[in-house]
Enzyme design. Structure first.
Site, PDB file in Angstrom:
ATOM      1  CG  HIS A 131       9.074  17.262 -15.651  1.00 22.15           C
ATOM      2  ND1 HIS A 131       8.520  16.006 -15.798  1.00 22.15           N
ATOM      3  CD2 HIS A 131      10.318  17.171 -16.180  1.00 22.15           C
ATOM      4  CE1 HIS A 131       9.382  15.205 -16.398  1.00 22.15           C
ATOM      5  NE2 HIS A 131      10.489  15.889 -16.631  1.00 22.15           N
ATOM      6  CG  HIS A 154      -1.914   1.096   1.218  1.00 23.67           C
ATOM      7  ND1 HIS A 154      -2.267   1.747   2.366  1.00 23.67           N
ATOM      8  CD2 HIS A 154      -2.630   1.681   0.214  1.00 23.67           C
ATOM      9  CE1 HIS A 154      -3.164   2.684   2.075  1.00 23.67           C
ATOM     10  NE2 HIS A 154      -3.391   2.654   0.772  1.00 23.67           N
ATOM     11  CB  SER A 199       4.723  10.241 -22.409  1.00 19.58           C
ATOM     12  OG  SER A 199       4.044  10.964 -23.404  1.00 19.58           O
ATOM     13  CG  ASP A 257       9.343  10.458 -21.440  1.00 18.13           C
ATOM     14  OD1 ASP A 257      10.514  10.344 -21.010  1.00 18.13           O
ATOM     15  OD2 ASP A 257       8.731  11.538 -21.403  1.00 18.13           O
TER      16      ASP A 257
END
Length: 135
Positions: A102, A20, A125, A28
């Site tokens: 990011h 958990h 991605s 990517d």
């Protein structure tokens, strides 16, 4: 020989060992994977295999309670974002979606139990799958 589910033995093992709130990063082809991190590099060509097809197979075996995405995906890659959110929602309509910058995404990913590098060649991605519980 295994017939169904995740056929890659290393990815199958990573998923089986998830507890958990453990995280698995599906990234990517250009994502910086930290030295020493457990990784599976699936890239065979630009775009192959794609992020969505890899995530789709992993979702057949992994209970996910949250996904983490880079907020830059909203502007730079909304098509993949929408397809990914729909794909995850098909398995569990209660999955939480978190967007982070990011750079923060890269920091968070360092605590992942493993990385799966896809051939995805569209900006941002990447997704972190946060494991849920089945009870």
């Amino acid at each position: 020989m295994k017939r169904v589910g995740i056929l890659n033995s290393t990815i199958s093992e990573m998923v089986a060992n998830m507890g958990h709130t453990d995280m698995l990063a599906i990234v990517d082809m250009g994502f910086p994977i930290p030295d020493g991190a457990k990784k599976v590099d699936l890239v065979v060509d630009k775009g192959k295999p794609g992020l969505l097809e890899v995530v789709e197979v992993i979702l057949k075996e992994l209970e996910v309670e949250k996904i983490i995405l880079a907020e830059e995906m909203n502007e730079k890659n909304p098509e993949t974002r929408d397809l990914l959110i729909n794909l995850v929602g098909k398995n569990n309509s209660n999955v939480k979606i978190e967007f982070v910058p990011h750079e923060e995404f890269k920091k968070i990913s360092r605590t992942s139990k493993g990385f799966v590098r896809t051939g995805a060649d569209r900006p941002y991605s990447n997704v972190i799958l946060v494991s849920g519980v089945i009870f």
